[in-house]
Design a protein around this motif. Structure first.
Motif, PDB file in Angstrom:
ATOM      1  N   ILE A   3      21.937  -7.529  16.960  1.00  0.00           N
ATOM      2  CA  ILE A   3      21.631  -8.964  16.838  1.00  0.00           C
ATOM      3  C   ILE A   3      20.160  -9.157  16.515  1.00  0.00           C
ATOM      4  O   ILE A   3      19.800  -9.935  15.620  1.00  0.00           O
ATOM      5  CB  ILE A   3      22.029  -9.712  18.122  1.00  0.00           C
ATOM      6  N   ALA A   4      19.303  -8.443  17.225  1.00  0.00           N
ATOM      7  CA  ALA A   4      17.865  -8.530  16.956  1.00  0.00           C
ATOM      8  C   ALA A   4      17.560  -8.030  15.547  1.00  0.00           C
ATOM      9  O   ALA A   4      16.689  -8.587  14.862  1.00  0.00           O
ATOM     10  CB  ALA A   4      17.092  -7.724  17.989  1.00  0.00           C
ATOM     11  N   GLY A   5      18.264  -7.000  15.110  1.00  0.00           N
ATOM     12  CA  GLY A   5      18.071  -6.489  13.758  1.00  0.00           C
ATOM     13  C   GLY A   5      18.403  -7.519  12.699  1.00  0.00           C
ATOM     14  O   GLY A   5      17.654  -7.710  11.738  1.00  0.00           O
ATOM     15  N   TRP A   6      19.531  -8.198  12.882  1.00  0.00           N
ATOM     16  CA  TRP A   6      19.914  -9.232  11.907  1.00  0.00           C
ATOM     17  C   TRP A   6      18.925 -10.393  11.903  1.00  0.00           C
ATOM     18  O   TRP A   6      18.603 -10.935  10.840  1.00  0.00           O
ATOM     19  CB  TRP A   6      21.320  -9.740  12.175  1.00  0.00           C
ATOM     20  N   ILE A   7      18.442 -10.772  13.080  1.00  0.00           N
ATOM     21  CA  ILE A   7      17.468 -11.864  13.150  1.00  0.00           C
ATOM     22  C   ILE A   7      16.193 -11.486  12.415  1.00  0.00           C
ATOM     23  O   ILE A   7      15.643 -12.274  11.638  1.00  0.00           O
ATOM     24  CB  ILE A   7      17.189 -12.230  14.624  1.00  0.00           C
ATOM     25  N   LEU A   8      15.714 -10.254  12.638  1.00  0.00           N
ATOM     26  CA  LEU A   8      14.492  -9.821  11.968  1.00  0.00           C
ATOM     27  C   LEU A   8      14.684  -9.658  10.465  1.00  0.00           C
ATOM     28  O   LEU A   8      13.767  -9.943   9.686  1.00  0.00           O
ATOM     29  CB  LEU A   8      13.984  -8.522  12.582  1.00  0.00           C
ATOM     30  N   VAL A   9      15.851  -9.229  10.035  1.00  0.00           N
ATOM     31  CA  VAL A   9      16.117  -9.102   8.600  1.00  0.00           C
ATOM     32  C   VAL A   9      16.102 -10.475   7.937  1.00  0.00           C
ATOM     33  O   VAL A   9      15.493 -10.660   6.881  1.00  0.00           O
ATOM     34  CB  VAL A   9      17.450  -8.374   8.344  1.00  0.00           C
ATOM     35  N   VAL A  10      16.741 -11.446   8.565  1.00  0.00           N
ATOM     36  CA  VAL A  10      16.789 -12.792   7.978  1.00  0.00           C
ATOM     37  C   VAL A  10      15.393 -13.419   7.960  1.00  0.00           C
ATOM     38  O   VAL A  10      14.947 -13.932   6.927  1.00  0.00           O
ATOM     39  CB  VAL A  10      17.792 -13.689   8.751  1.00  0.00           C
ATOM     40  N   LEU A  11      14.694 -13.364   9.081  1.00  0.00           N
ATOM     41  CA  LEU A  11      13.351 -13.958   9.127  1.00  0.00           C
ATOM     42  C   LEU A  11      12.380 -13.217   8.210  1.00  0.00           C
ATOM     43  O   LEU A  11      11.540 -13.842   7.549  1.00  0.00           O
ATOM     44  CB  LEU A  11      12.831 -13.968  10.560  1.00  0.00           C
ATOM     45  N   GLY A  12      12.480 -11.897   8.172  1.00  0.00           N
ATOM     46  CA  GLY A  12      11.615 -11.128   7.282  1.00  0.00           C
ATOM     47  C   GLY A  12      11.886 -11.433   5.823  1.00  0.00           C
ATOM     48  O   GLY A  12      10.958 -11.545   5.020  1.00  0.00           O
ATOM     49  N   GLY A  13      13.153 -11.575   5.473  1.00  0.00           N
ATOM     50  CA  GLY A  13      13.501 -11.908   4.094  1.00  0.00           C
ATOM     51  C   GLY A  13      13.019 -13.282   3.681  1.00  0.00           C
ATOM     52  O   GLY A  13      12.474 -13.465   2.587  1.00  0.00           O
ATOM     53  N   LEU A  14      13.200 -14.253   4.571  1.00  0.00           N
ATOM     54  CA  LEU A  14      12.733 -15.609   4.259  1.00  0.00           C
ATOM     55  C   LEU A  14      11.217 -15.676   4.159  1.00  0.00           C
ATOM     56  O   LEU A  14      10.663 -16.329   3.266  1.00  0.00           O
ATOM     57  CB  LEU A  14      13.243 -16.590   5.316  1.00  0.00           C
ATOM     58  N   SER A  15      10.532 -15.006   5.082  1.00  0.00           N
ATOM     59  CA  SER A  15       9.071 -15.036   5.030  1.00  0.00           C
ATOM     60  C   SER A  15       8.543 -14.235   3.845  1.00  0.00           C
ATOM     61  O   SER A  15       7.489 -14.559   3.296  1.00  0.00           O
ATOM     62  CB  SER A  15       8.467 -14.533   6.339  1.00  0.00           C
ATOM     63  N   LEU A  16       9.280 -13.210   3.419  1.00  0.00           N
ATOM     64  CA  LEU A  16       8.887 -12.466   2.219  1.00  0.00           C
ATOM     65  C   LEU A  16       8.961 -13.370   0.992  1.00  0.00           C
ATOM     66  O   LEU A  16       8.052 -13.370   0.158  1.00  0.00           O
ATOM     67  CB  LEU A  16       9.789 -11.248   2.040  1.00  0.00           C
ATOM     68  N   ILE A  30       7.301  -7.523   4.930  1.00  0.00           N
ATOM     69  CA  ILE A  30       7.957  -6.245   4.626  1.00  0.00           C
ATOM     70  C   ILE A  30       8.060  -5.402   5.886  1.00  0.00           C
ATOM     71  O   ILE A  30       9.066  -4.718   6.113  1.00  0.00           O
ATOM     72  CB  ILE A  30       7.225  -5.505   3.496  1.00  0.00           C
ATOM     73  N   PHE A  31       7.027  -5.442   6.734  1.00  0.00           N
ATOM     74  CA  PHE A  31       7.062  -4.701   7.991  1.00  0.00           C
ATOM     75  C   PHE A  31       8.221  -5.180   8.864  1.00  0.00           C
ATOM     76  O   PHE A  31       8.997  -4.377   9.378  1.00  0.00           O
ATOM     77  CB  PHE A  31       5.735  -4.856   8.736  1.00  0.00           C
TER      78      PHE A  31
END
Length: 55
Positions: A3-16, A30-31
């Motif tokens: 769950i934490a992985g999916w949250i970080l992937v979504v937030l990281g992608g949007l912020s990228l 990217i980090f």
């Protein structure tokens, strides 16, 4: 972890996307995208190991 992985992937992608459009540095997003992908990988590997132990 997944769950934490999916949250970080979504937030990281949007912020990228936001950082790239605004012309800011993309190293931070990217980090976090990499951390999210790593958490997803280890979460899936843990699940596969538990399934193998049951058989």
């Amino acid at each position: 972890m997944k769950i934490a992985g999916w949250i970080l992937v979504v937030l990281g992608g949007l912020s990228l996307l936001g950082a790239a459009c605004a012309g800011h540095s993309v190293f931070g997003p990217i980090f976090w995208l990499g951390v999210g992908i790593t958490l997803l990988y280890f979460g899936n590997r843990k699940k596969n190991n538990e399934d193998d132990k049951e058989q």
